[in-house]
Enzyme design. Structure first.
Site, short mmCIF file in Angstrom:
data_model
loop_
_atom_site.label_atom_id
_atom_site.label_comp_id
_atom_site.label_asym_id
_atom_site.label_seq_id
_atom_site.Cartn_x
_atom_site.Cartn_y
_atom_site.Cartn_z
N LYS A 1 51.48 41.96 136.41
CA LYS A 1 52.76 41.57 135.78
C LYS A 1 53.95 42.26 136.44
O LYS A 1 55.06 41.72 136.45
CB LYS A 1 52.72 41.88 134.29
CG LYS A 1 51.71 41.06 133.51
CD LYS A 1 51.54 41.60 132.10
CE LYS A 1 50.49 40.83 131.32
NZ LYS A 1 50.21 41.47 130.01
N VAL B 1 43.52 45.50 131.74
CA VAL B 1 42.25 45.59 131.02
C VAL B 1 41.05 45.69 131.95
O VAL B 1 39.93 45.91 131.49
CB VAL B 1 42.02 44.41 130.05
CG1 VAL B 1 42.99 44.46 128.90
CG2 VAL B 1 42.06 43.09 130.77
N SER C 1 46.57 42.91 134.09
CA SER C 1 47.99 42.99 133.70
C SER C 1 48.85 43.79 134.65
O SER C 1 50.08 43.72 134.57
CB SER C 1 48.11 43.60 132.30
OG SER C 1 47.65 42.70 131.34
N TYR D 1 51.48 48.82 126.64
CA TYR D 1 51.33 48.21 125.31
C TYR D 1 51.92 49.14 124.26
O TYR D 1 53.06 49.57 124.39
CB TYR D 1 49.85 47.90 125.04
CG TYR D 1 49.21 47.12 126.15
CD1 TYR D 1 49.49 45.77 126.33
CD2 TYR D 1 48.36 47.73 127.06
CE1 TYR D 1 48.91 45.04 127.36
CE2 TYR D 1 47.77 47.01 128.09
CZ TYR D 1 48.05 45.67 128.23
OH TYR D 1 47.48 44.97 129.24
N TYR E 1 49.04 32.03 135.91
CA TYR E 1 48.91 33.32 135.22
C TYR E 1 47.48 33.86 135.29
O TYR E 1 47.27 35.04 135.56
CB TYR E 1 49.36 33.14 133.76
CG TYR E 1 49.23 34.38 132.92
CD1 TYR E 1 50.11 35.45 133.10
CD2 TYR E 1 48.25 34.48 131.93
CE1 TYR E 1 50.00 36.59 132.31
CE2 TYR E 1 48.13 35.62 131.16
CZ TYR E 1 49.01 36.67 131.35
OH TYR E 1 48.90 37.80 130.58
#
Lengths: 304, 304, 304, 304
Positions: free
Chosen positions: A67, A258, A64, A240, A189
């Site tokens: 991103k 992660v 992530s 998060y 992605y």
């Protein structure tokens, strides 16, 4: 004068042998194989000094953290139009990402949660001629390292098991907030998430967010205003449901993945990365969060 | 002695020319072509008498009404194991079906909402050798009419545009509550929804729910206890977020579909069907709801 | 050298006559009387320089801005025990503050939403001998201004109409997260909200958050670590559902109130306040948000 | 010919000594004193026959069962205007009653959840001259028993500890859906809940719902249409989040209370009551639910 090397080494030594390390996630089969004893840190000062400790030169899956890089790639291409399709508010809720998407009629809360990043991926698939190739080249250029690559096995592993991402992409599509085919967007992605970097490479990739938009090759990729906005999104949405906690304990804009990596930065001062594969229950690196908290407390450096 | 024909005719005449008819849904392209001026009713008494009025013999897409029939097919195959994977509570919430699924860890609220019916479809795909063929044959047998068929154009239309159902199926899969492949389950699901029936055929298909488990061919398909449970689910969950309203105004177990059909029944007494393609904002037939309310009020027949 | 006076004056002149001013809220009768043409700004540099423009010396009701001051009062008294009863995550959800409280079993999301501030008020009622008197004295000391007072009419007006706060306090009590009587805690809470300050006074009250914990009288109230944490909470939670937007557009820790005030700060540099009574739909000062965005953009000063 | 006495006795004997009995709730101190070994049933046939078993003649606190009686009292007074302020849909959600109220802008989901019953109480406080006195007289008349009374100790106990109800009433008031003072409405509400009845008395109080609106004194209180609607609400909303389960397993309209009572009925046939103080996790009588399931299965009597 702060002895950064000593600080990194002390943190590494104190945490590396910690009995409690969090859990290496098992839902992406390829990532489940990584040992939880890995621990690395890297500090990259804007003025040119660099410090590494532990496993700073072993590659890991950035997941992530990518991103932020897709967002940075999209911002100059699309400008504020991005924010007609993705909001910039923290998601807040630990448990129902899909429901927020439903409640808010297909507008993801921010570009750093999965659904938001899928919308950004959709934008890049639209705007780039060869999305996977061009994005990888962008990351290589930022980092000034042409050896960075996708891990095809990891990408494939996620494509086979990422039902939650298929659900999100289809829900976005049902609300008209996904322009390309679900398969095409998710292929991009899953690849962006599969990029592998070392702590050093990652701290270099994030250098432009600390260096007023200029990357390791000294190329300007973002305006000051764009940097400010991306850093603000990292601070409020980068961890998060622990974004508030990270701001409170660490006080730096950053992003976790992660794969156990965390990248963070103090504008005009430094980028810092950490890698420890065990995760806490919120999905952030268990030891990485502690390492950065120790670093900012001991150095008294934070945006606050 | 109640003159049922007169009652049906009066209702049909008073509603058929209603200025407000609800809206024919546009999200399934094939269904958007149906004229909102269609209006039919059919009453099928357990003692053998039958009454039709208006367009009772025109076929329409039964859509979600099929969920009761797949449930009835699954109940004898699986018994109470069904209810380890699907609950029997009303969904309550008008707006966030996906979020409930998320909150409740992949256990759909009941078998008559989309996610629940997709789980039932998954069970049938597992238990039947040739799911589409066998289910169609089951419906034909219940109804005692071998002419009933899938409408392939409608099934295909839904497969092309049903992103919300793809999202639900993938979310179920991410929670481990979908055993077969998403594509296979949805192919079955889109077909079951595409079945076409007339009001008469539909009232015959539902005959067993009013006739203690025995269908039009007098074959026993369900035990008394199974009938009771399926009827209870229809009453509490058959009309989306208007289930309470339907129980309150009409007082019969039943099920609606976005094709504008409604099937309802009074145990041991009759089944009644209505078709009017315009929907209210909850997705139930606008005039159909009124027709059944008029019928139960004028005849004073309801389960309450 | 930046000409701060010129910048403030330019912003004030450009916004003061804006046709669209937001709406003065009507739910607190006393506040509904305030004219929407008021507009003031005040800048307080840590090095001692001060600049005011427009209505910087008119008092207004600080309302929710007081929540930062009660938090600052509670932190040294209670330490980290505060965060066993209140979390530090953004609330995210625009519409259902009560429901989050319910879902999360009586633990408010953060100390800057109403339910969180009520828990902080409960702590002060427990720890202070004469809570209202002592808190007012604290605010006067921070600000170095003994003329600051509660507005009893406003406090009474809120007590009469604040049913939502009574609901929140009773819900907290039902979860065991309110120790004192609802009436006592809310009496304190309605008083803290009723404090009146000018832009100048408010910028002085917030001085310690920019000045490493030392107030206008040079007394140390907070440690560096405590300052960092309170500033982090302001950044992630200070603007209701617009916290992300404010971080993104303005990039400063801050807090707004329904009286139309906003206080914000850049650590080690300055505090800045703005007052314009018309609110946007999220409940933040419509022109105040714009004023601060203009200020940080023109001066290029933000934490990011 | 069914031997009802034998059936009741068999059920009573099999369940009375059950090792698992559920938990007697402790949040209302007065109710916590009731022994979990109590177990009674009473069957009241419309044709006049009556059967009791176990502790059918011991009084218990009817609690939420009273909500059906206040609704029945309000319906003839207010007509359909009731349903402008309270909906008739099942609440569905196990965990966030307050949030639904918030999401739906102060309109409770139905009159049988707490917030809905508080709105009904508000209506009675408005429409009755001496609300507590008149409502008690109404219940005595329905039951044809002038000895029925409030238990002041229980009412007081709830007033002291019912913070959740204060929260709901204040939230209703904040949305403008409570006309009288919170204290006055809750005083009435806590009293209605404190009424004590035996199984026999309760089965008599509910007699009119099975007897087409006519009570034990043969007075008509409700029209057929009103009876149908109240029965429908009981079926879809009478058992909190277990309404679907109760319809599915038992198949009768009914209502439970935290005092361990359940009242249910088959229109035109009978009312049946059960009392066993231990509750399941949804707040319904643990053994009572089983007793009624056994009764309807063994007698094959249900609305379905």
């Amino acid at each position: 004068m702060i002895d950064y090397q000593a600080i990194l080494d002390t943190i590494t030594n104190s945490l590396k042998h910690s009995a409690v390390k969090g859990e290496v996630p098992t839902y992406i089969p390829e990532l489940a194989k990584v040992k939880d004893t890995n621990f690395g840190m890297y500090l990259n000062l804007v003025d040119g000094e660099k410090y590494g400790s532990g496993d700073w030169d072993k590659p890991f899956s950035i997941q992530s953290i990518s991103k932020v890089l897709t967002l940075a790639k999209a911002v100059p291409l699309m400008g504020n139009k991005i924010f007609e399709r993705v909001d910039v508010e923290p998601s807040g809720n630990p448990f129902n990402h899909m429901s927020l998407l439903e409640l808010e009629k297909g507008i993801p809360r921010n570009p750093l949660i999965n659904s938001g990043a899928i919308v950004i991926a959709d934008m890049l698939v639209t705007h780039l001629d060869d999305p996977k190739e061009e994005f990888l080249q962008y990351v290589r250029d930022l980092t000034n390292d042409q050896s960075i690559s996708y891990n095809e096995k990891v990408a494939e592993s996620e494509a086979r098991t990422g039902f939650n991402n298929y659900a999100a992409a289809n829900l976005l599509k049902s609300f008209g907030n996904l322009i390309n085919e679900v398969e095409d967007v998710l292929d991009f992605y899953f690849h962006q998430c599969s990029i592998e970097m070392t702590c050093e490479q990652l701290s270099n990739a994030f250098y432009m967010f600390a260096n007023r938009g200029k990357c390791m090759r000294n190329t300007a990729h973002l305006t000051l205003n764009q940097v400010k906005r991306i850093n603000a999104i990292m601070l409020t949405c980068g961890f998060y449901d622990e974004a508030g906690e990270f701001a409170f304990e660490v006080g730096l804009p950053g992003k976790s993945g992660v794969g156990g990596g965390i990248a963070a930065l103090l504008p005009n001062e430094f980028t810092i990365t950490c890698w420890a594969p065990g995760l806490n229950t919120q999905g952030n690196s268990y030891l990485g969060m502690q390492a950065l908290e120790l670093f900012t407390t001991q150095t008294n450096r934070s945006i606050f």
